[in-house]
Design an enzyme around this catalytic site. Structure first.
Site, short mmCIF file in Angstrom:
data_model
loop_
_atom_site.label_atom_id
_atom_site.label_comp_id
_atom_site.label_asym_id
_atom_site.label_seq_id
_atom_site.Cartn_x
_atom_site.Cartn_y
_atom_site.Cartn_z
N HIS A 291 0.86 -1.18 0.00
CA HIS A 291 0.00 0.00 0.00
C HIS A 291 0.90 1.24 0.00
O HIS A 291 1.69 1.42 0.92
CB HIS A 291 -0.89 -0.03 1.25
N ASP A 403 -7.85 0.86 2.42
CA ASP A 403 -7.54 1.86 3.45
C ASP A 403 -8.46 3.08 3.42
O ASP A 403 -8.29 3.99 4.20
CB ASP A 403 -6.07 2.30 3.29
N HIS A 613 -7.03 9.08 -0.82
CA HIS A 613 -7.68 8.97 0.50
C HIS A 613 -6.95 9.61 1.67
O HIS A 613 -7.43 9.51 2.81
CB HIS A 613 -8.05 7.51 0.81
ZN LIG Z 1 -3.62 4.61 2.77
#
Ligand SMILES: [Zn+2]
Length: 1081
Positions: A291, A403, A613
């Site tokens: 990620h 996430d 995000h």
């Molecule tokens: Zn993230």
């Protein structure tokens, strides 16, 4: 029978009669603690397994020669640039910095003669920050992470010739998680951090010792984590202790003996991917992942390097570990790689072709899903899938947002329309009130569309591939009634990295345990996420369902933090909507006008990137917002230039006209619109019509019967009144709002609307992210100063009030009422200028209304989401702060009130109290977040009936004010006011919104060639039902149509639509998002 003599059984062993010695029971805790001592650092490391890890180390000259060039300031120069400079000698122990600076090292390695034939030679480099290994001819090979996390680079065999070999190491002066001071990750970065080069040495690793370390680590975990009432736990403990006892410091033979003992527990095959070939059914699918937040505690600029570092690592590991499959999302990061690291991109491409590296997600970035507009969500998929298709020959099947902070209710529909029927997340495991009840389920959108959703039960997307992660993949699985399989998403993440060799080795042992002793859920590596979902899909009809949004019970402050960035998001979405419509019209009107596809792509890519995000939600450091401010500034500048070009084609001069006779109003909204528009300091005109340009007539009023009036009553009360509404304002507060046609008071007796309130805003930890439930207990009303007349025009009156927040902050609010326009619902508008310099405070504005309902409605993408106005259950209570788009509405049977806004996303409705969230003031990770001046508009819109198209349209209109323009000639004026080129006819259902008008992506005159061009010109129309009922209508166009098709979001033609006379009928199910492609003749 009978009569036989019974025979005595003979003893089977030499079991002594007398006990030779006392034997005690193994004292579990002590023997367990002993295990980690066997490989612990510190006081034991010279006498335990660690002492045998290496067969030799060479550091310092002549074996490791170092020279450095310091890149100026915070620049991130290319390899070519860097190596063109002069390097100066340096050594281990030197310090490099400050934060965010870059240093290039020329590393000359000469393997000493006694190490040349050792089994495994590595460079160990640790400077406690991030780095990249480059060949001397400029190929980026592998990322490095300091602090022991990823410090090894395997030397190529060509280095075993005793000669000097040169590589370069590019050092980035930031840790994996940026540059926070001290141990608190989210504190604003320390600009003055320095990093010490601790290690730069050639190491001959003892592979047996290294493997034994992983063996005992995992068997030790089994001893620690398997239940005490299982024989498997006891055997693990026994095995570990046998290994420890068999170990002899300095004896390579003993390492082999220890490993043999380990095999009793983990089986004989853990040294290769063969361990996965047992043919036994596995329940856990391990997938490598990394990620990489596109910005967060570091700027976007650093992410470009993070992707290159992280993904090189994975390509390397794939060469050593055939079972490693790796999934990674975010088309944007692939695009950066393609542009900036073509060598790595080609490696990735090769691995994609081999089916080992899996582009996933289908979206441009892993975006927020609460705040982007519907069309933005569409473009996330359109730009994402087109990138994946054009670069890797394949679209993604799984939407991937592990996430992101909650998931809005139309996503399943949009996923299906973007070619994806699977969705992965896990963030709801962070809920801090209610535990989400499912692992694998069907998630259903507002329109009824569904996707298979899986939330890995290990509850992480950055699993360290621990024994416990594998164990939890079963023990925390909540959907075992339907299916026991799950994904384990492992690898270093958030700041990038991905799986390490340790992760993969550990999982081999886990598999070995499952096959040898059992109890641990059996994991398999070698499959893809798609393989996993393919199997789920076969039984998806048995899965439980979850309807509507996946509300995230945390991070509720992200609807408000970084207000300016959110405002830019809303404004740029609207600008792009307007420009695409107008450019479409222009490009069809005049073939010599080139639809500015490249500009639109660049602009959209900026908007989509800023919806990442941690960007749009407001949870990044200042540096990231400095970058996003630049992206938006560039976008608005480009928009200005595009509008200028379009204006020329359409015959519009951008200057404002002062006479009504030759002026027209620019309107980009798709319904018959009637409204006031200022034409001078004092005068207004009424614009009326249907289409992008509306006729104007002078707004007339008589002295005797003005259309809107302002009176001052005793006691400082101001009365603003038009044909529809009568508003009382005292000290900045709306004490009465009387709806004349409904004959009803909107504000409950004794209550005051437009009341500013302030709250203490100290969440448990995540400042920029969270507003916690207890902030509600700290509510304080802000007393306003005296109200004064601000404006008293024939068409609009207004009053102004200053409200002091503190010595450093205040609000200047103008409350205005315009003359009512026949047939159009009037509303009270507020424009606030807030000077905001607070610390950990939350500013909101309240509207108590005389309406009762247990549910309030909030605009979301392509529809409306309903949420409770009460706290009956903990699930209801958890929604004490929710996301809103352009309106929130509280309606009872027959009547309701909507609150419109122009740039806000946070809202709450409790009982009959509606509350718009305005500004927060968290101090981490950006200590300056939201400090400064803000302009915010909202409106109170009372309406008869329940929530309906009046609210939907007024909210659009409030965000897209009419603009005054003047045609270049009378002929041009006539052309502008002609029948609109495309419209929904007036007999269409008023809930239908023609939201997007754009050109076909691959039209030959538009395409940029990434996918095959298509002949002719086409127009893409996106229409949705905004209110949740079956909606029928007719699209009419003046363009010459050849064919009409219904398409998906990716503009694949799904079915032909009958048309005639320039018209075609549409029939949408509740909340359906429909896309039509109109092929022009
Ligand atoms: Zn993230």
């Amino acid at each position: 029978m009978g009569g036989e003599t019974p025979t005595q059984s003979k003893p089977r062993s030499e079991y002594p009669v007398l006990a030779p010695k006392p034997v005690g029971q193994l004292i579990s805790d002590i023997y367990k603690d002993r295990i980690s001592q066997f490989y612990a650092r510190g006081q034991w490391e010279k006498n335990n397994l660690l002492a045998m890890m290496n067969e030799g180390v060479a550091s310092g000259e002549p074996h490791v020669q170092l020279a450095v060039w310091d890149a100026p300031d915070q620049t991130r120069p290319t390899f070519e640039d860097a190596v063109s400079h002069e390097f100066k000698k340096t050594k281990v122990g030197e310090w490099f910095g400050p934060s965010w600076s870059t240093h290039w090292f020329k590393v000359t390695l000469k393997v000493p003669g006694d190490l040349l034939d050792k089994r495994l030679l590595e460079l160990h480099w640790d400077a406690n920050n991030e780095g990249m290994v480059w060949t001397d001819d400029g190929k980026p090979l592998q990322g490095l992470t300091g602090g022991g996390e990823r410090v090894e680079w395997v030397l190529p065999d060509s280095f075993r010739d005793g000669k000097e070999h040169t590589i370069y190491v590019e050092m980035a002066c930031n840790g994996m998680f940026g540059n926070a001071p001290g141990g608190d990750l989210i504190q604003p970065p320390d600009p003055n951090k320095f990093f010490r080069l601790d290690r730069a040495e050639v190491v001959a690793v003892n592979p047996d010792a290294r493997q034994l370390w992983i063996d005992i680590w995992i068997i030790g975990d089994a001893a620690r984590e398997f239940p005490a009432d299982s024989w498997e736990q006891h055997k693990a403990l026994k095995t570990c202790n046998e290994i420890i006892e068999a170990f002899e410091l300095g004896s390579k033979e003993s390492l082999k003996k220890c490993r043999k003992i380990a095999q009793q527990y983990i089986g004989p095959n853990v040294d290769s991917a063969k361990v996965y070939d047992s043919g036994k059914e596995a329940v856990v699918t391990g997938i490598g992942h990394c990620h990489i937040d596109s910005c967060w505690l570091w700027p976007f600029a650093e992410t470009k390097r993070k992707s290159a570092r992280s993904w090189s690592n994975q390509c390397n590991l794939m060469e050593r570990y055939p079972e490693l499959n790796f999934a990674c999302s975010q088309a944007q990061q692939y695009k950066w790689l393609k542009e900036l690291y073509p060598y790595v991109f080609e490696r990735v491409k090769t691995k994609v072709a081999e089916g080992r590296f899996h582009p996933i997600g289908g979206s441009w970035v892993e975006h927020d899903t609460n705040m982007p507009s519907g069309e933005s969500l569409v473009r996330q998929f359109l730009y994402g899938q087109r990138f994946f298709e054009s670069n890797f020959g394949k679209r993604c099947q799984t939407f991937w947002l592990p996430d992101t902070f909650g998931y809005s209710s139309q996503l399943p529909q949009l996923c299906r329309l973007a070619g994806m029927n699977r969705f992965l997340t896990q963030k709801l495991s962070w809920n801090n009130i209610n535990k989400f009840p499912h692992t694998t389920f069907n998630w259903v959108a507002l329109d009824g569309s569904q996707v298979i959703c899986h939330m890995p039960p290990s509850e992480t997307y950055t699993a360290e591939a621990h024994f416990g992660d594998v164990k939890r993949s079963m023990s925390q699985h909540k959907s075992l009634d339907q299916d026991a399989t799950s994904l384990l998403v492992f690898g270093k993440g958030d700041g990038g990295g991905g799986p390490t060799w340790q992760h993969i080795e550990k999982l081999r042992r886990c598999r070995g345990i499952s096959d040898t002793v059992g109890l641990l859920p059996r994991i398999h590596l070698g499959n893809s996420v798609d393989d996993f979902f393919d199997r789920l899909e076969l039984k998806a009809d048995t899965f439980v369902t979850w309807y509507g949004e996946l509300y995230f019970e945390l991070h509720r402050g992200t609807y408000t933090t970084q207000a300016n960035n959110k405002r830019n998001n809303r404004k740029s979405e609207l600008v792009l909507r307007d420009l695409e419509l107008l450019a479409t019209i222009a490009s069809i009107k005049d073939k010599s006008y080139k639809y500015p596809k490249k500009d639109f792509d660049d602009m959209w890519e900026s908007v989509l990137l800023c919806q990442f995000h941690d960007c749009l939600p407001g949870s990044s450091i200042r540096m990231a917002y400095d970058e996003s401010d630049e992206f938006y500034a560039k976008l608005f500048m480009t928009a200005g230039a595009i509008l200028k070009d379009i204006s020329k084609v359409l015959g519009v001069a951008r200057v404002q006209t002062s006479t009504v006779a030759d002026g027209v109003a620019l309107n980009t909204l798709p319904w018959h619109r009637k409204g006031l528009i200022d034409i001078s300091e004092t005068e207004a005109a009424v614009a009326c019509g249907h289409g992008p340009f509306l006729k104007l007539r002078k707004f007339k009023t008589s002295e005797e019967k003005p259309e809107v009036t302002l009176k001052k009553l005793a006691g400082g009360i101001f009365v603003l009144e038009n044909n529809q509404l009568k508003v009382h304002v005292k000290d900045g507060l709306v004490t009465s709002l009387y709806d004349k046609s409904a004959e009803r008071e909107v504000i409950p007796k004794g209550k005051k609307a437009n009341q500013y309130v302030i709250f203490d805003d100290k969440p448990l930890y995540w400042q920029a992210w969270d507003v916690e439930v207890y902030h509600l207990d700290t509510r304080k009303e802000l007393p306003a100063g005296k109200t004064k007349v601000h404006e008293e025009k024939n068409h609009r009156v207004s009053v102004v009030t200053e409200t002091k927040i503190s010595d450093k902050s205040h609000i200047e609010a103008v409350i205005s009422l315009s003359a009512a326009v026949d047939g159009e619902q009037s509303y009270v508008e507020v424009e606030s200028k807030v000077v905001w310099n607070e610390t950990m405070k939350f500013l909101k504005v309240e509207f108590p209304v005389d309406v009762r309902s247990t549910e309030a409605s909030y605009e979301t993408q392509f529809g409306v989401v309903k949420r409770p106005t009460h706290f009956n259950t903990s699930w209801d209570m958890a929604k004490f702060e929710v996301c809103v788009h352009k309106f929130a509405d509280l309606s009872e049977n027959g009547y309701g009130v909507s609150i419109l806004n122009d740039s806000k996303y946070g809202f709450a409705t409790t009982g009959s109290l509606m509350r718009l969230s305005l500004l927060r003031s968290p101090k981490a990770p950006d200590a300056t977040a939201d400090m400064g001046t803000h302009r915010i508009r909202w409106a109170i819109l009372p309406h008869e009936g329940s929530l309906g198209h009046t609210t939907v349209r007024k909210a659009f209109e409030f965000n897209s004010p009419l603009k005054l323009v003047s045609p270049t000639s009378s002929a041009a004026r006539a052309a502008l006011l002609d029948t609109p080129p495309v419209q929904l006819t007036s007999d269409s259902s008023p809930s239908l919104v023609l939201d997007t008008v754009k050109r076909g992506e691959d039209d030959e005159d538009v395409s940029r060639g990434e996918l095959p061009k298509k002949k002719g010109q086409s127009v893409v129309l996106r229409i949705y039902d905004s209110l949740g009922g079956r909606a029928r209508g007719t699209v009419a166009t003046t363009w010459d149509i050849k064919k009409v098709s219904k398409t998906n979001l990716l503009e694949d033609e799904l079915e032909e639509v009958a048309f005639g006379d320039g018209k075609f009928a549409i029939d949408l199910r509740p909340f359906e998002v429909a896309t039509y492609k109109v092929q022009l003749a």
